[in-house]
Design an enzyme around this catalytic site. Structure first.
Site, mmCIF file in Angstrom:
data_model
loop_
_atom_site.group_PDB
_atom_site.id
_atom_site.type_symbol
_atom_site.label_atom_id
_atom_site.label_comp_id
_atom_site.label_asym_id
_atom_site.label_seq_id
_atom_site.Cartn_x
_atom_site.Cartn_y
_atom_site.Cartn_z
ATOM 1 N N MET A 158 -9.246 7.927 -0.241
ATOM 2 C CA MET A 158 -10.096 8.307 0.901
ATOM 3 C C MET A 158 -10.638 9.709 0.681
ATOM 4 O O MET A 158 -9.931 10.571 0.163
ATOM 5 C CB MET A 158 -9.272 8.286 2.189
ATOM 6 N N ASP A 202 -4.926 3.511 -1.919
ATOM 7 C CA ASP A 202 -6.018 3.849 -1.004
ATOM 8 C C ASP A 202 -6.582 5.225 -1.317
ATOM 9 O O ASP A 202 -5.916 6.235 -1.094
ATOM 10 C CB ASP A 202 -5.501 3.810 0.442
ATOM 11 N N HIS A 219 -1.322 -1.352 -4.147
ATOM 12 C CA HIS A 219 -2.607 -1.049 -3.501
ATOM 13 C C HIS A 219 -2.700 0.462 -3.308
ATOM 14 O O HIS A 219 -1.849 1.065 -2.644
ATOM 15 C CB HIS A 219 -2.646 -1.789 -2.164
ATOM 16 N N ASP A 246 -6.475 -6.544 4.490
ATOM 17 C CA ASP A 246 -5.856 -5.215 4.481
ATOM 18 C C ASP A 246 -5.902 -4.655 5.893
ATOM 19 O O ASP A 246 -6.981 -4.476 6.466
ATOM 20 C CB ASP A 246 -6.636 -4.328 3.498
ATOM 21 N N GLY A 303 -2.659 -4.093 9.132
ATOM 22 C CA GLY A 303 -1.855 -4.783 10.136
ATOM 23 C C GLY A 303 -1.176 -6.057 9.649
ATOM 24 O O GLY A 303 -0.806 -6.906 10.462
ATOM 25 N N SER A 351 0.847 -1.192 0.000
ATOM 26 C CA SER A 351 0.000 0.000 0.000
ATOM 27 C C SER A 351 0.879 1.237 0.000
ATOM 28 O O SER A 351 1.710 1.422 0.903
ATOM 29 C CB SER A 351 -0.889 0.009 1.239
ATOM 30 N N MET A 411 -12.161 4.019 -0.452
ATOM 31 C CA MET A 411 -12.827 4.293 0.832
ATOM 32 C C MET A 411 -13.527 5.634 0.686
ATOM 33 O O MET A 411 -13.153 6.644 1.303
ATOM 34 C CB MET A 411 -11.791 4.307 1.961
ATOM 35 N N HIS A 413 -8.375 0.685 -3.859
ATOM 36 C CA HIS A 413 -9.223 0.493 -2.686
ATOM 37 C C HIS A 413 -9.932 1.811 -2.426
ATOM 38 O O HIS A 413 -9.323 2.762 -1.912
ATOM 39 C CB HIS A 413 -8.368 0.059 -1.490
ATOM 40 N N GLY A 451 -8.996 3.725 7.167
ATOM 41 C CA GLY A 451 -8.700 5.146 7.333
ATOM 42 C C GLY A 451 -7.232 5.459 7.527
ATOM 43 O O GLY A 451 -6.756 6.493 7.068
ATOM 44 N N PHE A 452 -6.521 4.552 8.186
ATOM 45 C CA PHE A 452 -5.133 4.866 8.522
ATOM 46 C C PHE A 452 -4.236 3.638 8.436
ATOM 47 O O PHE A 452 -4.677 2.522 8.737
ATOM 48 C CB PHE A 452 -5.041 5.450 9.950
ATOM 49 N N GLY A 453 -2.985 3.862 8.046
ATOM 50 C CA GLY A 453 -1.987 2.805 8.064
ATOM 51 C C GLY A 453 -1.433 2.630 9.464
ATOM 52 O O GLY A 453 -1.707 3.442 10.362
ATOM 53 N N GLY A 454 -0.671 1.570 9.668
ATOM 54 C CA GLY A 454 0.045 1.376 10.918
ATOM 55 C C GLY A 454 -0.774 0.914 12.104
ATOM 56 O O GLY A 454 -0.312 0.982 13.238
HETATM 57 C C1 DX5 Z 1 -6.213 1.487 5.736
HETATM 58 C C2 DX5 Z 1 -5.809 1.174 4.332
HETATM 59 C C3 DX5 Z 1 -4.675 0.234 4.231
HETATM 60 C C4 DX5 Z 1 -3.390 0.706 4.866
HETATM 61 C C5 DX5 Z 1 -2.770 -0.483 5.487
HETATM 62 O O1 DX5 Z 1 -7.475 2.013 5.749
HETATM 63 O O2 DX5 Z 1 -6.890 0.611 3.620
HETATM 64 O O3 DX5 Z 1 -4.462 -0.183 2.882
HETATM 65 O O4 DX5 Z 1 -2.475 1.266 3.968
HETATM 66 O O5 DX5 Z 1 -1.676 -0.085 6.221
HETATM 67 P P1 DX5 Z 1 -0.878 -1.088 7.179
HETATM 68 O O6 DX5 Z 1 -0.387 -2.221 6.321
HETATM 69 O O7 DX5 Z 1 0.218 -0.228 7.708
HETATM 70 O O8 DX5 Z 1 -1.849 -1.561 8.214
HETATM 71 ZN ZN ZN Z 2 -6.434 -0.323 1.693
#
Ligand code: DX5
Ligand code: ZN
Length: 223
Positions: free
Chosen positions: A39, A37, A35, A177, A179, A12, A70, A68, A144-147
């Site tokens: 948003m 994202d 991937h 998708d 974690g 991503s 959102m 993806h 909504g958020f990575g990590g």
């Molecule tokens: C979150 C995104 C994910 C995000 C995953 O809403 O849809 O694609 O980038 O990030 P990680 O792999 O860090 O959880």
């Molecule tokens: Zn995603």
């Protein structure tokens, strides 16, 4: 037609450096799809990018795009990403008035159609419709958020969908998708996932090495 392995690793770019996107895309050339994202600060409380930036990503990416979305009002926006040339376009179940009609529009344009389920979304209404989709995304974090941390409690839901896929003999990609790391990817693979999104796990190190590590960890747990 693109030829993909049985297990796909889709980094991503949410965790990439947004001012160096071309370079960041080149760093993941050994992955299967990128991937992306999208948003809208409405469907989720975060804002990323829209068609103009995706168009440039499409132009320079060494690997196909796994969109993806959102975003609210997917009926209005999703077909445009297919027209831009995305390989796969995934919208959220709640963001459309008619998931089957939207999936058919995406397929007619020539992209793979995906449906995404948030952690709180019941898979039951979709189990008899799986043949209408090429991919089903089980969110393993709140979108909504990575990590964020992998939600282990999504595994029964994933296994239930995998069981329905087998029962209907479908060629449906099951994507997870959120974690995904070398520690969690095997758990998701055991539950039936075959397509793995990873943002922070890939860009938090040397992407090529991280992709190889994720591939190896997933391969130990084929469903
Ligand atoms: C979150 C995104 C994910 C995000 C995953 O809403 O849809 O694609 O980038 O990030 P990680 O792999 O860090 O959880
Ligand atoms: Zn995603």
């Amino acid at each position: 037609m693109n030829d993909f392995p049985a297990q796909r690793i889709n980094p991503s770019i949410l965790s990439a450096d947004f001012v160096n996107l071309q370079h960041e895309l080149e760093r993941i050339a050994t992955a299967d799809l990128v991937h992306v994202d999208v948003m809208d600060n409405h469907f989720v409380p975060n804002l990323t990018m829209g068609p103009p930036i995706v168009d440039r990503i499409q132009a320079v990416s060494p690997i196909p795009l796994d969109m993806h979305l959102m975003i609210a009002d997917a009926d209005r926006w999703a077909p445009g990403y297919a027209e831009q040339g995305a390989y796969s376009v995934t919208f959220h179940a709640e963001a459309t008035t008619d998931p089957v009609a939207l999936a058919r529009r995406i397929r007619d344009i020539g992209a793979r159609a995906g449906i995404a389920l948030k952690p709180g979304t019941d898979p039951e209404p979709y189990l008899e419709l799986l043949g209408e989709f090429d991919q089903l995304l089980v969110m393993t974090v709140e979108p909504g958020f990575g990590g964020q941390s992998f939600m282990h409690d999504m595994m029964p839901k994933l296994a239930r969908i995998a069981e329905a896929k087998r029962r209907h003999g479908l060629d449906l990609w099951l994507q997870v998708d959120g974690g995904i790391t070398v520690d969690t990817i095997g758990i998701a693979a055991e539950a039936g996932a075959d397509t793995f999104v990873a943002g922070s796990a890939v860009y938090g190190g040397v992407p090529e090495d991280r992709i190889a590590e994720l591939r190896a960890a997933a391969a130990q747990h084929t469903h």
